[in-house]
Design a protein around this motif. Sequence first.
Motif, short mmCIF file in Angstrom:
data_model
loop_
_atom_site.label_atom_id
_atom_site.label_comp_id
_atom_site.label_asym_id
_atom_site.label_seq_id
_atom_site.Cartn_x
_atom_site.Cartn_y
_atom_site.Cartn_z
N ASN A 123 0.13 -1.00 0.44
CA ASN A 123 -0.20 -0.23 0.35
C ASN A 123 1.28 1.10 0.05
N ALA A 124 0.21 2.48 -0.36
CA ALA A 124 1.28 3.19 -0.36
C ALA A 124 0.09 4.47 -0.43
N TYR A 125 1.03 5.83 0.11
CA TYR A 125 -0.29 6.99 -0.18
C TYR A 125 0.61 8.13 -1.11
N GLN A 126 -0.08 8.24 -1.73
CA GLN A 126 0.17 9.73 -2.80
C GLN A 126 -0.85 10.59 -3.22
N GLN A 127 -0.62 12.05 -2.88
CA GLN A 127 -1.46 12.78 -3.88
C GLN A 127 -2.76 12.73 -3.20
N GLY A 128 -3.06 12.22 -1.56
CA GLY A 128 -4.22 12.32 -1.21
C GLY A 128 -5.19 11.05 -1.07
N LYS A 129 -4.21 10.31 -1.75
CA LYS A 129 -5.19 9.34 -2.01
C LYS A 129 -4.04 8.13 -1.89
N PHE A 130 -4.74 6.60 -1.16
CA PHE A 130 -4.43 5.95 -0.39
C PHE A 130 -3.87 4.89 -2.05
N ILE A 131 -3.56 3.89 -2.63
CA ILE A 131 -3.04 2.94 -3.30
C ILE A 131 -1.83 1.87 -3.44
N GLU A 132 -1.64 0.91 -4.44
CA GLU A 132 -1.06 0.19 -4.13
C GLU A 132 -0.34 0.34 -5.31
N VAL A 133 1.05 -0.39 -4.92
CA VAL A 133 2.38 -0.25 -6.08
C VAL A 133 2.90 -1.17 -5.91
N THR A 134 4.01 -2.05 -6.67
CA THR A 134 3.82 -3.35 -7.00
C THR A 134 4.97 -3.45 -8.13
N ASP A 135 5.33 -4.48 -7.69
CA ASP A 135 7.14 -4.42 -8.95
C ASP A 135 6.77 -4.08 -10.49
N GLN A 136 5.29 -4.48 -10.85
CA GLN A 136 4.78 -3.94 -12.41
C GLN A 136 5.10 -2.87 -12.99
N ASP A 137 4.81 -1.87 -11.25
CA ASP A 137 4.55 -0.83 -12.02
C ASP A 137 6.06 0.45 -11.97
N LEU A 138 7.02 -1.02 -12.05
CA LEU A 138 8.10 -0.21 -11.79
C LEU A 138 8.76 -1.10 -13.71
N LEU A 139 8.46 -1.45 -14.01
CA LEU A 139 7.87 -2.03 -15.57
C LEU A 139 8.49 -0.95 -16.64
N GLY A 140 9.25 -0.24 -17.42
CA GLY A 140 8.79 0.15 -19.19
C GLY A 140 8.93 1.56 -18.36
N ARG A 141 9.26 2.29 -17.34
CA ARG A 141 10.18 3.31 -17.00
C ARG A 141 11.56 3.12 -15.97
N TRP A 142 12.55 4.44 -16.16
CA TRP A 142 13.15 4.22 -15.10
C TRP A 142 12.41 4.53 -13.43
N SER A 143 12.89 3.75 -12.83
CA SER A 143 12.46 4.49 -11.14
C SER A 143 13.51 4.33 -10.25
N VAL A 144 13.34 5.43 -9.58
CA VAL A 144 14.11 5.28 -7.86
C VAL A 144 13.53 5.18 -7.00
N ILE A 145 13.42 3.95 -5.50
CA ILE A 145 13.31 3.63 -4.42
C ILE A 145 14.04 4.32 -3.02
N VAL A 146 13.69 5.57 -2.99
CA VAL A 146 14.59 5.41 -2.01
C VAL A 146 14.12 5.11 0.29
N PHE A 147 14.84 4.49 0.46
CA PHE A 147 14.84 3.27 2.06
C PHE A 147 14.44 4.63 3.11
N TYR A 148 13.39 4.86 3.98
CA TYR A 148 13.93 6.26 5.36
C TYR A 148 13.72 5.14 6.26
N PRO A 149 14.74 5.28 7.39
CA PRO A 149 14.10 4.60 8.33
C PRO A 149 12.24 4.41 9.11
N GLY A 150 12.44 6.30 8.93
CA GLY A 150 10.99 6.09 9.58
C GLY A 150 10.44 7.65 9.95
#
Length: 187
Positions: free
Chosen positions: A14-41
Motif C-alpha cells: 500500500n502507498a500514499y500519494q497525492q491525497g490517495k491510498f494506492i497499491e504499488v507493485t513490482d509491475q509498476d516499475l517496468l517500462g520506465r526508470w524508477s528510484v526507490i529511496v528507503f528511509y528509517p521512519g
Amino acid sequence: MSLINSTVKPFKVNAYQQGKFIEVTDQDLLGRWSVIVFYPGDFTFVCPTELEDLADIYDQFQAIGCEVYGASTDSHFAHKAWHETSEAVGKVQYALLADMTQELSRNFEVLIEEDGQALRGSFVIDPEGKIRTIEVNDGGIGRNASELLRRVKAAQYITAHPGEVCPAKWEEGAQTLTPSLELVGKI
C-alpha cells in the motif's frame, strides 16, 4: 552477493500519494526508470530533509522519465498523517510506500531486523526491473537528491550508449570514455 543487475523481486504494498491510498507493485516499475529511496521512519529528523530534497527536484526526475518512490516500514496511514503535518513532507508528490511486512526492505537488503526499520538505501532501477545503482547509508547520514539524479542520468546514458562509461563526477553532456587498449595507462 550484490544486488547490482539483479531483477527486483515481486512485491505489493500500500502507498500514499497525492491525497490517495494506492497499491504499488513490482509491475509498476517496468517500462520506465524508477528510484526507490528507503528511509528509517516517519516523524523523524533526517528523513523529512531527504524527502523534501527529492520533492524539490521531483520534476527533474519526471523530465527524464524516472518515477520516485519513498519507502519505510510505516503504514500508509502514518504516511498520510506525516504528509499532512510536516511542511517538508507536505511537498512530496511521489508515492510513499508502506512496507509494513518488511518484505520490500528485506528484498532490497536494507532491513535492520532488530529495529524493524530500513537503512537509508537508494536504488536506481531500469525499465526492465534491474537494479543499476545502489547507495546505502547509516541512519544518521542524509543523502543528496541531486547526486541520485546524476546517477540515474549516468545509468540511462550507459544503457543508451553500450561500450561507453561515465567517469567520476560525470554530468549530463560531459565527455565519457570508451574503454580500449589505447586508453590503458593514459588516464
